[in-house]
Design a protein around this motif. Structure first.
Motif, PDB file in Angstrom:
ATOM      1  N   VAL A  95       0.809  -1.224   0.000  1.00 48.33           N
ATOM      2  CA  VAL A  95       0.000   0.000   0.000  1.00 48.33           C
ATOM      3  C   VAL A  95       0.838   1.268   0.000  1.00 48.33           C
ATOM      4  O   VAL A  95       0.318   2.348  -0.273  1.00 48.33           O
ATOM      5  CB  VAL A  95      -0.992   0.039   1.189  1.00 48.33           C
ATOM      6  N   GLU A  96       2.127   1.153   0.291  1.00 46.20           N
ATOM      7  CA  GLU A  96       2.941   2.366   0.436  1.00 46.20           C
ATOM      8  C   GLU A  96       2.965   3.194  -0.847  1.00 46.20           C
ATOM      9  O   GLU A  96       3.088   4.419  -0.799  1.00 46.20           O
ATOM     10  CB  GLU A  96       4.367   2.001   0.861  1.00 46.20           C
ATOM     11  N   MET A  97       2.846   2.568  -1.992  1.00 42.43           N
ATOM     12  CA  MET A  97       2.910   3.295  -3.268  1.00 42.43           C
ATOM     13  C   MET A  97       1.648   4.103  -3.557  1.00 42.43           C
ATOM     14  O   MET A  97       1.657   4.969  -4.424  1.00 42.43           O
ATOM     15  CB  MET A  97       3.157   2.302  -4.412  1.00 42.43           C
ATOM     16  N   VAL A 220       5.435   5.415  -9.987  1.00 41.19           N
ATOM     17  CA  VAL A 220       6.806   5.428 -10.483  1.00 41.19           C
ATOM     18  C   VAL A 220       7.738   6.092  -9.468  1.00 41.19           C
ATOM     19  O   VAL A 220       8.872   5.647  -9.262  1.00 41.19           O
ATOM     20  CB  VAL A 220       6.888   6.122 -11.857  1.00 41.19           C
ATOM     21  N   ASN A 221       7.259   7.146  -8.825  1.00 41.37           N
ATOM     22  CA  ASN A 221       8.054   7.803  -7.792  1.00 41.37           C
ATOM     23  C   ASN A 221       8.379   6.835  -6.662  1.00 41.37           C
ATOM     24  O   ASN A 221       9.506   6.788  -6.156  1.00 41.37           O
ATOM     25  CB  ASN A 221       7.294   9.020  -7.254  1.00 41.37           C
ATOM     26  N   SER A 225      12.109   6.055  -5.730  1.00 37.17           N
ATOM     27  CA  SER A 225      12.614   6.586  -4.469  1.00 37.17           C
ATOM     28  C   SER A 225      12.401   5.636  -3.298  1.00 37.17           C
ATOM     29  O   SER A 225      13.307   5.409  -2.499  1.00 37.17           O
ATOM     30  CB  SER A 225      11.948   7.939  -4.166  1.00 37.17           C
ATOM     31  N   GLY A 226      11.198   5.066  -3.210  1.00 40.88           N
ATOM     32  CA  GLY A 226      10.895   4.220  -2.067  1.00 40.88           C
ATOM     33  C   GLY A 226      11.538   2.855  -2.116  1.00 40.88           C
ATOM     34  O   GLY A 226      12.046   2.367  -1.105  1.00 40.88           O
ATOM     35  N   LEU A 227      11.539   2.235  -3.299  1.00 37.57           N
ATOM     36  CA  LEU A 227      12.105   0.891  -3.447  1.00 37.57           C
ATOM     37  C   LEU A 227      13.571   0.937  -3.841  1.00 37.57           C
ATOM     38  O   LEU A 227      14.452   0.492  -3.095  1.00 37.57           O
ATOM     39  CB  LEU A 227      11.286   0.097  -4.457  1.00 37.57           C
ATOM     40  N   ARG A 228      13.856   1.480  -4.999  1.00 39.67           N
ATOM     41  CA  ARG A 228      15.227   1.493  -5.516  1.00 39.67           C
ATOM     42  C   ARG A 228      16.195   2.227  -4.587  1.00 39.67           C
ATOM     43  O   ARG A 228      17.269   1.707  -4.237  1.00 39.67           O
ATOM     44  CB  ARG A 228      15.251   2.129  -6.898  1.00 39.67           C
ATOM     45  N   ALA A 262      11.923  -6.117   0.881  1.00 36.72           N
ATOM     46  CA  ALA A 262      12.236  -5.631  -0.466  1.00 36.72           C
ATOM     47  C   ALA A 262      11.568  -6.487  -1.534  1.00 36.72           C
ATOM     48  O   ALA A 262      11.027  -5.971  -2.519  1.00 36.72           O
ATOM     49  CB  ALA A 262      13.743  -5.599  -0.676  1.00 36.72           C
ATOM     50  N   LEU A 263      11.589  -7.794  -1.354  1.00 34.05           N
ATOM     51  CA  LEU A 263      10.947  -8.685  -2.325  1.00 34.05           C
ATOM     52  C   LEU A 263       9.432  -8.492  -2.332  1.00 34.05           C
ATOM     53  O   LEU A 263       8.790  -8.546  -3.385  1.00 34.05           O
ATOM     54  CB  LEU A 263      11.285 -10.142  -2.011  1.00 34.05           C
TER      55      LEU A 263
END
Length: 372
Positions: A95-97, A220-221, A225-228, A262-263
């Protein structure tokens, strides 16, 4: 350098193209016959709302386990509380995205998952006993990372942690943290089911403020930013001249869940791209099907397939990392940077190729301060 300049020019072009339409009543930038309403409906009904519902359920379990632990701070109850924290944290990755609607209004993600946690602020709040956990200055002292510290980091051993909870101030702060997370989530979920869902699915135009445009920007942000960056790049020293930050990983105090989280986040990103339902394997209208409808290719290759292949490759690079990214950074950081490299390749596919094909510009809220 040339590639960076190219990306900047493309992004600026999209912004200018979309800025001429400032409301959903304005004409679409480039109308096509794809059913945006069906895509938005699938996102809302099969992905976003079910994920929030599951998070709400998991937080209810976390609250119950927290109450049991506070009533009797023993090892069994601590183990149960840790397990329910992890289950809720994994759902949070789904849900973070979705930083739109009530979540954006409340700065929900800032109150749920800012890390590294400020242990100084946490301990000061515990000592004071009356901290306003909703205040922006406490964003780094609440949410999942703060609970991580409270369950794993307040002392060096489980026995010593249990001793800490003989102090009612520690019990009170832990209780306040979990209750706030549950309350915020319920507020966001209620808004989706009571009113925002209808607003979201009906906003079908192609303008700066329309649902799909805002959603794609946030999506995409988050990936960039959050994942990568936050999960991999920042702790691995990508943006700091090689200076490593093993203390800036997600799940730092538990020391064994960085890879799991992360996965889970990568799965959430890919499932959302493919329109795969949160609690089932059925795929429906999606960003992928939109690209397929437009017959978008990149140098002769199907763009949607390229995106999925790159995400699959990124997953394979994450799977070879240590369960604890802190340990991975300290023992062999090269594997972290290799995982980052593959995640970065998908940024270009999303941010330039996909957004360009859909004629969605970068909005003013897009955050990209990593120097890439």
């Amino acid at each position: 350098m040339i590639k960076n300049i190219f990306l900047a020019v493309i992004a600026l072009t999209f912004i200018v193209a979309c800025s001429s339409s400032s409301s959903d009543d304005s004409p679409s930038v480039s109308p096509d016959n794809f059913d945006r309403g069906a895509l938005l409906t699938n996102l809302a009904d099969n992905i976003i709302i079910p994920a929030y519902q599951d998070l709400s359920t998991k937080l209810e379990t976390l609250t119950a386990d927290k109450d049991a632990f506070i009533a009797d701070a023993n090892q069994t109850n601590l183990d149960n509380l840790r397990a329910s924290w992890l289950e809720a944290y994994k759902v949070w990755q789904h849900v973070e995205m979705f930083n739109i609607g009530k979540a954006e209004e409340l700065t929900y993600s800032f109150q749920m998952n800012i890390y590294p946690v400020s242990t100084t602020d946490v301990e000061a709040n515990i000592s004071a006993g009356n901290a306003d956990l909703t205040h922006v200055n406490n964003n780094d002292a609440v949410g999942f990372p703060a609970v991580d510290y409270m369950l794993y980091g307040v002392a060096d051993s489980d026995a010593a942690i249990l001793t800490k909870y003989e102090d009612d101030k520690y019990k009170a702060y832990l209780s306040d943290l979990v209750n706030q997370m549950e309350s915020l989530t319920e507020t966001v979920l209620t808004d989706w089911t009571s009113s925002y869902r209808a607003t979201f699915v009906s906003s079908t135009s192609n303008t700066v403020t329309s649902s799909l445009n805002k959603f794609v920007n946030d999506y995409v942000n988050y990936y960039e930013s959050g994942l990568r960056s936050r999960k991999i790049g920042i702790p691995a020293g990508i943006f700091s001249g090689g200076n490593l930050f093993p203390d800036k990983v997600e799940g730092y105090y538990s020391q064994e869940f960085s890879m799991v989280l992360a996965l889970e986040a990568l799965k959430a990103v890919q499932d959302t791209f493919n329109g795969t339902g949160y609690n089932n394997s059925t795929s429906d209208n999606s960003l992928k099907s939109y690209l397929d409808y437009l017959n978008v290719d990149e140098d002769g290759d199907d763009l949607a397939s390229l995106i999925n292949s790159q995400l699959d490759l990124s997953r394979s690079k994450i799977k070879v990392l240590d369960d604890s990214f802190s340990d991975q950074i300290e023992t062999d950081n090269t594997k972290m940077t290799l995982a980052y490299d593959d995640l970065q390749r998908a940024v270009v596919l999303f941010k330039v190729d996909m957004m360009g094909a859909l004629q969605i510009g970068l909005d003013a809220g897009y955050i990209d301060n990593d120097g890439d």
